[in-house]
Design a protein around this motif. Structure first.
Motif, PDB file in Angstrom:
ATOM      1  N   ALA A  16       0.830  -1.207   0.000  1.00  0.00           N
ATOM      2  CA  ALA A  16       0.000   0.000   0.000  1.00  0.00           C
ATOM      3  C   ALA A  16       0.863   1.256   0.000  1.00  0.00           C
ATOM      4  CB  ALA A  16      -0.931  -0.008   1.207  1.00  0.00           C
ATOM      5  N   ASP A  17       1.909   1.257   0.803  1.00  0.00           N
ATOM      6  CA  ASP A  17       2.820   2.408   0.825  1.00  0.00           C
ATOM      7  C   ASP A  17       3.494   2.601  -0.525  1.00  0.00           C
ATOM      8  OD1 ASP A  17       2.203   2.874   3.469  1.00  0.00           O
ATOM      9  OD2 ASP A  17       4.030   1.917   4.247  1.00  0.00           O
ATOM     10  N   LEU A  18       3.922   1.507  -1.118  1.00  0.00           N
ATOM     11  CA  LEU A  18       4.596   1.562  -2.411  1.00  0.00           C
ATOM     12  C   LEU A  18       3.672   2.105  -3.499  1.00  0.00           C
ATOM     13  CD1 LEU A  18       7.099   0.879  -4.134  1.00  0.00           C
ATOM     14  CD2 LEU A  18       6.136  -1.403  -4.406  1.00  0.00           C
ATOM     15  N   ILE A  19       2.468   1.587  -3.590  1.00  0.00           N
ATOM     16  CA  ILE A  19       1.532   2.049  -4.614  1.00  0.00           C
ATOM     17  C   ILE A  19       1.103   3.487  -4.337  1.00  0.00           C
ATOM     18  CG2 ILE A  19      -0.759   1.696  -5.625  1.00  0.00           C
ATOM     19  CD1 ILE A  19       1.343  -0.289  -6.615  1.00  0.00           C
ATOM     20  N   ALA A  37      -1.531   2.864 -13.579  1.00  0.00           N
ATOM     21  CA  ALA A  37      -1.167   2.610 -12.183  1.00  0.00           C
ATOM     22  C   ALA A  37      -2.416   2.610 -11.301  1.00  0.00           C
ATOM     23  CB  ALA A  37      -0.159   3.648 -11.702  1.00  0.00           C
ATOM     24  N   LYS A  38      -3.339   3.519 -11.559  1.00  0.00           N
ATOM     25  CA  LYS A  38      -4.581   3.576 -10.791  1.00  0.00           C
ATOM     26  C   LYS A  38      -5.422   2.317 -11.034  1.00  0.00           C
ATOM     27  CE  LYS A  38      -7.470   5.586  -8.081  1.00  0.00           C
ATOM     28  NZ  LYS A  38      -7.193   5.569  -6.660  1.00  0.00           N
ATOM     29  N   ALA A  39      -5.471   1.854 -12.273  1.00  0.00           N
ATOM     30  CA  ALA A  39      -6.208   0.625 -12.585  1.00  0.00           C
ATOM     31  C   ALA A  39      -5.589  -0.574 -11.869  1.00  0.00           C
ATOM     32  CB  ALA A  39      -6.236   0.398 -14.096  1.00  0.00           C
ATOM     33  N   PHE A  40      -4.273  -0.606 -11.781  1.00  0.00           N
ATOM     34  CA  PHE A  40      -3.578  -1.671 -11.061  1.00  0.00           C
ATOM     35  C   PHE A  40      -3.936  -1.625  -9.578  1.00  0.00           C
ATOM     36  CE2 PHE A  40       0.297  -3.322  -8.941  1.00  0.00           C
ATOM     37  CZ  PHE A  40       0.256  -4.609  -9.446  1.00  0.00           C
ATOM     38  N   ASP A  41      -3.958  -0.435  -9.016  1.00  0.00           N
ATOM     39  CA  ASP A  41      -4.331  -0.256  -7.615  1.00  0.00           C
ATOM     40  C   ASP A  41      -5.751  -0.769  -7.376  1.00  0.00           C
ATOM     41  OD1 ASP A  41      -4.242   0.776  -4.899  1.00  0.00           O
ATOM     42  OD2 ASP A  41      -5.390   2.503  -5.620  1.00  0.00           O
ATOM     43  N   ILE A  42      -6.665  -0.441  -8.253  1.00  0.00           N
ATOM     44  CA  ILE A  42      -8.052  -0.886  -8.118  1.00  0.00           C
ATOM     45  C   ILE A  42      -8.141  -2.410  -8.209  1.00  0.00           C
ATOM     46  CG2 ILE A  42     -10.314  -0.854  -9.255  1.00  0.00           C
ATOM     47  CD1 ILE A  42      -9.670   2.124  -9.952  1.00  0.00           C
ATOM     48  N   ALA A  43      -7.404  -2.992  -9.141  1.00  0.00           N
ATOM     49  CA  ALA A  43      -7.414  -4.450  -9.283  1.00  0.00           C
ATOM     50  C   ALA A  43      -6.871  -5.130  -8.031  1.00  0.00           C
ATOM     51  CB  ALA A  43      -6.603  -4.862 -10.504  1.00  0.00           C
ATOM     52  N   LEU A  44      -5.794  -4.593  -7.468  1.00  0.00           N
ATOM     53  CA  LEU A  44      -5.252  -5.165  -6.229  1.00  0.00           C
ATOM     54  C   LEU A  44      -6.267  -5.062  -5.095  1.00  0.00           C
ATOM     55  CD1 LEU A  44      -1.533  -3.948  -6.164  1.00  0.00           C
ATOM     56  CD2 LEU A  44      -2.366  -6.267  -6.543  1.00  0.00           C
ATOM     57  N   GLU A  50      -6.971  -7.570   2.220  1.00  0.00           N
ATOM     58  CA  GLU A  50      -6.000  -7.015   3.170  1.00  0.00           C
ATOM     59  C   GLU A  50      -5.242  -5.831   2.562  1.00  0.00           C
ATOM     60  OE1 GLU A  50      -4.221 -10.370   0.878  1.00  0.00           O
ATOM     61  OE2 GLU A  50      -6.029 -10.215   2.073  1.00  0.00           O
ATOM     62  N   TYR A  51      -5.034  -5.865   1.258  1.00  0.00           N
ATOM     63  CA  TYR A  51      -4.412  -4.724   0.571  1.00  0.00           C
ATOM     64  C   TYR A  51      -5.379  -3.538   0.574  1.00  0.00           C
ATOM     65  CZ  TYR A  51      -2.717  -1.704  -3.160  1.00  0.00           C
ATOM     66  OH  TYR A  51      -2.318  -0.603  -3.864  1.00  0.00           O
ATOM     67  N   ALA A  52      -6.654  -3.802   0.294  1.00  0.00           N
ATOM     68  CA  ALA A  52      -7.661  -2.735   0.291  1.00  0.00           C
ATOM     69  C   ALA A  52      -7.716  -2.053   1.657  1.00  0.00           C
ATOM     70  CB  ALA A  52      -9.030  -3.297  -0.086  1.00  0.00           C
ATOM     71  N   SER A  53      -7.647  -2.842   2.728  1.00  0.00           N
ATOM     72  CA  SER A  53      -7.659  -2.262   4.084  1.00  0.00           C
ATOM     73  C   SER A  53      -6.421  -1.419   4.323  1.00  0.00           C
ATOM     74  CB  SER A  53      -7.729  -3.375   5.130  1.00  0.00           C
ATOM     75  OG  SER A  53      -8.937  -4.059   5.046  1.00  0.00           O
ATOM     76  N   ALA A  54      -5.289  -1.918   3.890  1.00  0.00           N
ATOM     77  CA  ALA A  54      -4.027  -1.176   4.082  1.00  0.00           C
ATOM     78  C   ALA A  54      -4.031   0.128   3.284  1.00  0.00           C
ATOM     79  CB  ALA A  54      -2.838  -2.044   3.670  1.00  0.00           C
ATOM     80  N   ARG A  55      -4.580   0.112   2.069  1.00  0.00           N
ATOM     81  CA  ARG A  55      -4.669   1.340   1.265  1.00  0.00           C
ATOM     82  C   ARG A  55      -5.601   2.337   1.923  1.00  0.00           C
ATOM     83  NH1 ARG A  55      -2.458   4.212  -1.644  1.00  0.00           N
ATOM     84  NH2 ARG A  55      -3.829   4.431  -3.415  1.00  0.00           N
ATOM     85  N   ALA A  56      -6.705   1.859   2.494  1.00  0.00           N
ATOM     86  CA  ALA A  56      -7.651   2.754   3.164  1.00  0.00           C
ATOM     87  C   ALA A  56      -7.003   3.414   4.376  1.00  0.00           C
ATOM     88  CB  ALA A  56      -8.904   1.985   3.570  1.00  0.00           C
ATOM     89  N   GLU A  57      -6.176   2.649   5.083  1.00  0.00           N
ATOM     90  CA  GLU A  57      -5.502   3.182   6.273  1.00  0.00           C
ATOM     91  C   GLU A  57      -4.391   4.179   5.897  1.00  0.00           C
ATOM     92  OE1 GLU A  57      -4.082  -0.105   8.548  1.00  0.00           O
ATOM     93  OE2 GLU A  57      -6.093  -0.908   8.848  1.00  0.00           O
ATOM     94  N   SER A  58      -3.769   3.979   4.732  1.00  0.00           N
ATOM     95  CA  SER A  58      -2.650   4.846   4.356  1.00  0.00           C
ATOM     96  C   SER A  58      -3.112   6.124   3.679  1.00  0.00           C
ATOM     97  CB  SER A  58      -1.674   4.095   3.437  1.00  0.00           C
ATOM     98  OG  SER A  58      -2.257   3.828   2.176  1.00  0.00           O
ATOM     99  N   ALA A  59      -4.402   6.227   3.359  1.00  0.00           N
ATOM    100  CA  ALA A  59      -4.913   7.416   2.660  1.00  0.00           C
ATOM    101  C   ALA A  59      -5.117   8.575   3.604  1.00  0.00           C
ATOM    102  CB  ALA A  59      -6.214   7.085   1.959  1.00  0.00           C
TER     103      ALA A  59
END
Length: 59
Positions: A16-19, A37-44, A50-59
């Motif tokens: 999540a930090d990397l993306i 890159a945004k489409a890749f993020d959405i696909a992940l 667990e990635y979706a949760s980590a991205r939500a926390e890092s936003a």
């Protein structure tokens, strides 16, 4: 991509930090763009909760 390896090795926060960093980067190479890159993020996010949760926390 490194982000996938991070997720598969239970390091979703690192992925999540990397993306997040990559999406904030203003320079992309000839084979990439912000849109790709945004489409890749959405696909992940869709494939790995667990990635979706980590991205939500890092936003």
């Amino acid at each position: 991509m490194i982000a996938i390896l991070c997720v598969l090795n239970e390091r979703s926060a690192d992925a999540a930090d990397l993306i997040g960093w990559y999406l904030g980067n203003e320079r992309f190479d000839d084979f990439d763009s912000f849109e790709r890159a945004k489409a890749f993020d959405i696909a992940l996010r869709e494939l790995f909760p667990e990635y979706a949760s980590a991205r939500a926390e890092s936003a």
